[in-house]
Scaffold this active site. Sequence first.
Site, PDB file in Angstrom:
ATOM      1  N   HIS A   8     -23.636  72.502 -10.713  1.00  0.00           N
ATOM      2  CA  HIS A   8     -24.570  73.061  -9.786  1.00  0.00           C
ATOM      3  C   HIS A   8     -23.935  73.661  -8.322  1.00  0.00           C
ATOM      4  O   HIS A   8     -24.027  72.939  -7.432  1.00  0.00           O
ATOM      5  CB  HIS A   8     -25.953  72.312  -9.524  1.00  0.00           C
ATOM      6  CG  HIS A   8     -26.660  73.223  -8.690  1.00  0.00           C
ATOM      7  ND1 HIS A   8     -28.413  73.205  -9.066  1.00  0.00           N
ATOM      8  CD2 HIS A   8     -26.810  74.314  -8.280  1.00  0.00           C
ATOM      9  CE1 HIS A   8     -28.890  73.884  -8.275  1.00  0.00           C
ATOM     10  NE2 HIS A   8     -28.160  74.695  -7.634  1.00  0.00           N
ATOM     11  N   HIS A  10     -22.771  77.468  -6.434  1.00  0.00           N
ATOM     12  CA  HIS A  10     -22.819  78.784  -6.340  1.00  0.00           C
ATOM     13  C   HIS A  10     -21.723  79.533  -5.591  1.00  0.00           C
ATOM     14  O   HIS A  10     -21.385  78.962  -4.346  1.00  0.00           O
ATOM     15  CB  HIS A  10     -23.835  79.244  -5.625  1.00  0.00           C
ATOM     16  CG  HIS A  10     -25.534  79.085  -6.158  1.00  0.00           C
ATOM     17  ND1 HIS A  10     -26.263  79.670  -6.946  1.00  0.00           N
ATOM     18  CD2 HIS A  10     -25.950  77.856  -6.009  1.00  0.00           C
ATOM     19  CE1 HIS A  10     -27.417  78.913  -7.493  1.00  0.00           C
ATOM     20  NE2 HIS A  10     -27.338  77.950  -6.662  1.00  0.00           N
ATOM     21  N   HIS A 188     -32.499  77.688 -12.487  1.00  0.00           N
ATOM     22  CA  HIS A 188     -33.081  76.866 -11.200  1.00  0.00           C
ATOM     23  C   HIS A 188     -34.662  76.802 -11.661  1.00  0.00           C
ATOM     24  O   HIS A 188     -35.285  77.979 -11.817  1.00  0.00           O
ATOM     25  CB  HIS A 188     -32.862  77.800  -9.792  1.00  0.00           C
ATOM     26  CG  HIS A 188     -31.677  77.574  -9.449  1.00  0.00           C
ATOM     27  ND1 HIS A 188     -30.340  77.686 -10.331  1.00  0.00           N
ATOM     28  CD2 HIS A 188     -31.018  77.047  -8.240  1.00  0.00           C
ATOM     29  CE1 HIS A 188     -29.259  77.513  -9.313  1.00  0.00           C
ATOM     30  NE2 HIS A 188     -29.554  77.216  -8.225  1.00  0.00           N
ATOM     31  N   GLU A 191     -37.416  74.027  -7.748  1.00  0.00           N
ATOM     32  CA  GLU A 191     -36.834  73.595  -6.310  1.00  0.00           C
ATOM     33  C   GLU A 191     -38.006  73.995  -5.423  1.00  0.00           C
ATOM     34  O   GLU A 191     -38.399  73.000  -4.527  1.00  0.00           O
ATOM     35  CB  GLU A 191     -35.752  74.726  -6.258  1.00  0.00           C
ATOM     36  CG  GLU A 191     -35.086  74.474  -4.808  1.00  0.00           C
ATOM     37  CD  GLU A 191     -33.758  75.394  -4.474  1.00  0.00           C
ATOM     38  OE1 GLU A 191     -33.933  76.569  -5.408  1.00  0.00           O
ATOM     39  OE2 GLU A 191     -33.074  75.325  -3.675  1.00  0.00           O
ATOM     40  N   ASP A 270     -24.480  72.701  -4.885  1.00  0.00           N
ATOM     41  CA  ASP A 270     -25.421  73.854  -4.444  1.00  0.00           C
ATOM     42  C   ASP A 270     -24.492  74.902  -3.683  1.00  0.00           C
ATOM     43  O   ASP A 270     -23.837  75.683  -4.497  1.00  0.00           O
ATOM     44  CB  ASP A 270     -26.627  73.665  -3.868  1.00  0.00           C
ATOM     45  CG  ASP A 270     -27.649  74.564  -4.219  1.00  0.00           C
ATOM     46  OD1 ASP A 270     -27.546  75.375  -5.241  1.00  0.00           O
ATOM     47  OD2 ASP A 270     -28.806  74.330  -3.672  1.00  0.00           O
ATOM     48  N   ASP A 271     -24.774  74.761  -2.497  1.00  0.00           N
ATOM     49  CA  ASP A 271     -24.099  75.732  -1.541  1.00  0.00           C
ATOM     50  C   ASP A 271     -23.314  75.170  -0.689  1.00  0.00           C
ATOM     51  O   ASP A 271     -23.675  75.108   0.750  1.00  0.00           O
ATOM     52  CB  ASP A 271     -24.986  76.801  -0.910  1.00  0.00           C
ATOM     53  CG  ASP A 271     -25.659  77.594  -2.009  1.00  0.00           C
ATOM     54  OD1 ASP A 271     -25.127  78.758  -2.475  1.00  0.00           O
ATOM     55  OD2 ASP A 271     -26.686  77.059  -2.419  1.00  0.00           O
TER      56      ASP A 271
HETATM   57  N1  HPA Z   1     -31.563  78.290  -4.949  1.00  0.00           N
HETATM   58  C1  HPA Z   1     -31.803  79.401  -5.362  1.00  0.00           C
HETATM   59  N2  HPA Z   1     -30.954  80.409  -5.474  1.00  0.00           N
HETATM   60  C2  HPA Z   1     -29.683  80.264  -4.728  1.00  0.00           C
HETATM   61  C3  HPA Z   1     -29.660  78.929  -4.304  1.00  0.00           C
HETATM   62  C4  HPA Z   1     -30.297  78.085  -4.227  1.00  0.00           C
HETATM   63  O1  HPA Z   1     -30.342  76.965  -3.757  1.00  0.00           O
HETATM   64  N3  HPA Z   1     -28.085  79.144  -4.044  1.00  0.00           N
HETATM   65  C5  HPA Z   1     -27.797  80.297  -4.150  1.00  0.00           C
HETATM   66  N4  HPA Z   1     -28.869  80.854  -4.611  1.00  0.00           N
HETATM   67 ZN    ZN Z   2     -28.394  76.284  -6.680  1.00  0.00          ZN
END
Ligand code: HPA
Ligand code: ZN
Length: 340
Positions: A8, A10, A188, A191, A270-271
Amino acid sequence: MWPTAELHVHIEGTLEVPLLLTLAQRNDIALPSHDAAVLRARYEFSCLQDFLDVYYDNLAVLVHERDFADLALAYLQRAATAGVRRAEIFFDPQSHTSRGVAMGTVVRGLSRGIEQARELYGIDGALILCFLRHLGGDAAVATLREALPLREHFIGVGLDSSEVGFPPSLFREAFEIAAAEGLHRVAHAGEEGGPDYVWEALDVLGVERIDHGNRALEDAELMAVLRHRQIPLTVCPLSNVALRTASADLAEHPLPVMLDEGLLVSVHSDDPAYFGGYVDDNVAALRSAGVVSEATAGRLAANAVMSSFLDGDAKARLLDEVRAYGAARGIELLAPASAR
Ligand code: HPA
Ligand code: ZN
């Protein structure tokens, strides 16, 4: 560092400020500031949308195939130092094609970076094409059709961006086409959206993994299904804290509950350029907050490998590597829940 799989991440969220500045200069793109400290000061978020606004803004610097290759290579170089042996990497083609960058530029560039990293660092990378849910279902179908001539460059499809108001069911057709093409499917869900989004991702989109999924904890029946089917949940603790989607404090993160409930959870970044770190940083933060033991960190690494889309042999080899790492430190890993 435990050998592991990153499931996970991006790729656009790995754009670190130094590379952002380099690419801005190389492509003559104006940023809100060209001062690294000022740019970093924008990384304070109160929700998912706050973050997405900055994330999409910064993508203006990615223009040429080489930029995408450099981004992927930089990420994989860093991931290799975190123990990552296999990275299944999300990319958001619509965030580039909507700015006039060709699909082929994005996909070939990322793919080139992955090949370079394989040669340079021995890390195995693969791409998962994500649909931006805020652009809707028809745009997702059009994006997939546009990408299918480049099918050899990606292994699956995913669903990301603004969650609430854009339920998985809007994307049924795109996921049906993906399934018919033999692509893996993830989304996703849970969240910011509720357990109903997780149900839809499973029942309507037929996903094999849920990205995040924290809010599944609110629904006992859903928890039972996730446990019974051993659907992987790719959890991102530092992201959850940065976006306030699980707990404000890492020490209160529900990860131990998810493990106790017998779910197949693993930890991801994630990021990482925005949320304070890569897989190793996430695990280190959980360790120092007292959320997981070293043995549990090993279990999370094994769960990640189990949850990957590696084929059977490659998965078994990497699991052996995780077990050997533990054994060398006197940690015997329990068999992953799905093998019990
Ligand atoms: N959630 C949803 N979309 C996203 C995320 C995230 O954490 N990071 C990049 N796109
Ligand atoms: Zn994500």
